[in-house]
Scaffold this motif. Structure first.
Motif, mmCIF file in Angstrom:
data_model
loop_
_atom_site.group_PDB
_atom_site.id
_atom_site.type_symbol
_atom_site.label_atom_id
_atom_site.label_comp_id
_atom_site.label_asym_id
_atom_site.label_seq_id
_atom_site.Cartn_x
_atom_site.Cartn_y
_atom_site.Cartn_z
ATOM 1 N N ILE A 62 0.692 -1.484 -0.128
ATOM 2 C CA ILE A 62 -0.218 0.099 -0.036
ATOM 3 C C ILE A 62 0.518 1.357 0.645
ATOM 4 C CG2 ILE A 62 -2.692 1.645 1.250
ATOM 5 C CD1 ILE A 62 -2.225 -1.582 -0.070
ATOM 6 N N LEU A 63 0.821 2.309 -1.001
ATOM 7 C CA LEU A 63 2.016 2.971 -1.360
ATOM 8 C C LEU A 63 1.020 4.566 -1.252
ATOM 9 C CD1 LEU A 63 4.533 3.858 -2.557
ATOM 10 C CD2 LEU A 63 4.464 3.828 -4.599
ATOM 11 N N ASP A 64 2.019 5.322 -0.454
ATOM 12 C CA ASP A 64 1.093 6.749 -0.639
ATOM 13 C C ASP A 64 2.713 6.950 -1.922
ATOM 14 O OD1 ASP A 64 1.075 9.580 -0.826
ATOM 15 O OD2 ASP A 64 1.193 9.756 1.686
ATOM 16 N N LEU A 65 1.884 7.905 -2.837
ATOM 17 C CA LEU A 65 2.843 8.620 -3.477
ATOM 18 C C LEU A 65 3.565 9.510 -2.823
ATOM 19 C CD1 LEU A 65 0.689 8.643 -7.002
ATOM 20 C CD2 LEU A 65 2.858 7.099 -5.714
ATOM 21 N N ASP A 66 2.947 10.124 -1.900
ATOM 22 C CA ASP A 66 3.917 11.099 -1.434
ATOM 23 C C ASP A 66 5.242 10.718 -0.149
ATOM 24 O OD1 ASP A 66 3.014 13.837 -2.856
ATOM 25 O OD2 ASP A 66 1.314 13.393 -0.762
ATOM 26 N N LEU A 67 5.533 9.423 -0.440
ATOM 27 C CA LEU A 67 6.618 9.102 0.651
ATOM 28 C C LEU A 67 7.091 9.720 0.494
ATOM 29 C CD1 LEU A 67 6.734 6.524 2.391
ATOM 30 C CD2 LEU A 67 7.473 5.049 0.564
ATOM 31 N N PRO A 68 8.213 10.078 1.969
ATOM 32 C CA PRO A 68 9.698 11.039 1.418
ATOM 33 C C PRO A 68 10.480 9.980 1.200
ATOM 34 C CG PRO A 68 8.529 11.265 3.768
ATOM 35 C CD PRO A 68 7.383 9.692 3.543
ATOM 36 N N GLY A 69 11.303 10.768 0.877
ATOM 37 C CA GLY A 69 12.531 9.832 -0.419
ATOM 38 C C GLY A 69 11.986 9.529 -0.980
ATOM 39 N N GLY A 70 10.943 9.280 -1.849
ATOM 40 C CA GLY A 70 10.398 8.846 -3.227
ATOM 41 C C GLY A 70 9.748 9.377 -3.857
ATOM 42 N N ASP A 71 9.743 9.564 -5.607
ATOM 43 C CA ASP A 71 9.779 10.327 -6.882
ATOM 44 C C ASP A 71 8.489 9.590 -7.301
ATOM 45 O OD1 ASP A 71 10.774 8.436 -7.104
ATOM 46 O OD2 ASP A 71 12.279 9.207 -8.480
ATOM 47 N N ASN A 72 7.222 9.686 -6.825
ATOM 48 C CA ASN A 72 5.279 9.574 -7.382
ATOM 49 C C ASN A 72 5.907 8.423 -8.198
ATOM 50 O OD1 ASN A 72 4.472 11.484 -6.484
ATOM 51 N ND2 ASN A 72 5.482 12.864 -8.337
ATOM 52 N N CYS A 73 6.140 7.912 -8.946
ATOM 53 C CA CYS A 73 6.069 6.167 -10.454
ATOM 54 C C CYS A 73 6.967 5.934 -10.218
ATOM 55 C CB CYS A 73 4.735 7.286 -11.482
ATOM 56 S SG CYS A 73 3.234 7.689 -11.452
ATOM 57 N N ASP A 74 8.391 6.421 -9.803
ATOM 58 C CA ASP A 74 9.610 5.743 -10.680
ATOM 59 C C ASP A 74 9.570 4.715 -8.820
ATOM 60 O OD1 ASP A 74 10.280 7.190 -12.630
ATOM 61 O OD2 ASP A 74 11.412 8.585 -11.774
ATOM 62 N N ILE A 76 7.340 3.089 -7.940
ATOM 63 C CA ILE A 76 6.425 1.745 -8.261
ATOM 64 C C ILE A 76 7.463 0.787 -8.796
ATOM 65 C CG2 ILE A 76 4.386 1.386 -9.552
ATOM 66 C CD1 ILE A 76 2.931 3.742 -8.339
ATOM 67 N N ARG A 77 7.992 1.332 -10.073
ATOM 68 C CA ARG A 77 9.059 0.572 -11.170
ATOM 69 C C ARG A 77 9.876 0.204 -10.324
ATOM 70 N NH1 ARG A 77 8.408 5.474 -13.088
ATOM 71 N NH2 ARG A 77 6.668 5.920 -15.107
ATOM 72 N N ARG A 78 10.131 0.414 -9.524
ATOM 73 C CA ARG A 78 11.614 0.638 -8.935
ATOM 74 C C ARG A 78 11.482 -0.640 -7.611
ATOM 75 N NH1 ARG A 78 12.933 5.505 -8.465
ATOM 76 N NH2 ARG A 78 12.526 5.752 -6.396
ATOM 77 N N VAL A 79 9.762 -1.011 -7.229
ATOM 78 C CA VAL A 79 9.983 -1.643 -6.189
ATOM 79 C C VAL A 79 9.441 -3.020 -7.235
ATOM 80 C CG1 VAL A 79 7.382 -1.029 -6.147
ATOM 81 C CG2 VAL A 79 8.150 -2.313 -4.526
ATOM 82 N N VAL A 88 1.126 -3.735 -6.372
ATOM 83 C CA VAL A 88 0.929 -1.553 -5.427
ATOM 84 C C VAL A 88 -0.050 -1.475 -5.096
ATOM 85 C CG1 VAL A 88 2.015 0.172 -6.089
ATOM 86 C CG2 VAL A 88 3.111 -1.857 -5.987
ATOM 87 N N VAL A 89 -0.362 -1.050 -4.449
ATOM 88 C CA VAL A 89 -1.598 -0.579 -4.120
ATOM 89 C C VAL A 89 -1.767 1.199 -3.861
ATOM 90 C CG1 VAL A 89 -4.127 0.025 -3.063
ATOM 91 C CG2 VAL A 89 -3.334 -2.175 -4.204
ATOM 92 N N VAL A 90 -1.652 1.923 -5.098
ATOM 93 C CA VAL A 90 -1.321 3.107 -4.547
ATOM 94 C C VAL A 90 -3.050 3.784 -3.665
ATOM 95 C CG1 VAL A 90 -0.848 5.951 -4.516
ATOM 96 C CG2 VAL A 90 -0.323 3.734 -6.630
#
Length: 132
Positions: A62-74, A76-79, A88-90
């Motif tokens: 379960i992923l929030d796209l505003d996760l600190p250190g993250g960069d939105n959709c990238d 998702i690709r990394r995981v 992955v559920v945004v």
């Protein structure tokens, strides 16, 4: 120990990782999932999420796209490049159709808006876990 450790310990069900930077959001999502029998862990940063995903092998993220250190959709690709990647559920506050489309194209199985309906979330995680 996280705040959700007080709510209930992991139950040994389907493994789920909640990656949410805000404590209140993480506690709420984790509590809902644990009460429904999922073995749920938390991560508050992208780095923590990737480490925890590698260590625990969750079936669903379960992923929030505003996760600190993250960069939105990238993120998702990394995981999704991990061995045995999770579904992955945004779960996000972003309502822009372009971001929804980008997240789904990056490989997200679903895109829910905050606050996610607990019943819908549990049904979705159950359905995704059944695919495995």
């Amino acid at each position: 120990m996280t705040a959700t450790d007080i709510v209930e310990s992991p139950l040994g069900g389907l493994r789920v990782l909640v990656a949410e930077g805000e404590e209140d959001g993480a506690v709420a999502l984790t509590a809902v999932l644990r009460y429904n029998g999922f073995d749920t862990r938390e991560a508050r940063t992208e780095e923590d999420m990737m480490r925890t995903a590698r260590e625990t092998g969750p079936a669903v993220l379960i992923l929030d796209l505003d996760l600190p250190g993250g960069d939105n959709c990238d993120v998702i690709r990394r995981v999704l490049k991990l061995p045995n990647p999770p579904e992955v559920v945004v779960v996000t506050a972003h309502t822009a159709p372009a971001l929804r489309t980008a997240a789904l194209r990056a490989g997200a199985a679903a895109y829910l808006l905050k606050p996610a309906d607990p019943i819908e979330l549990v049904r979705l995680v159950t359905r995704l876990g059944a695919k495995l």
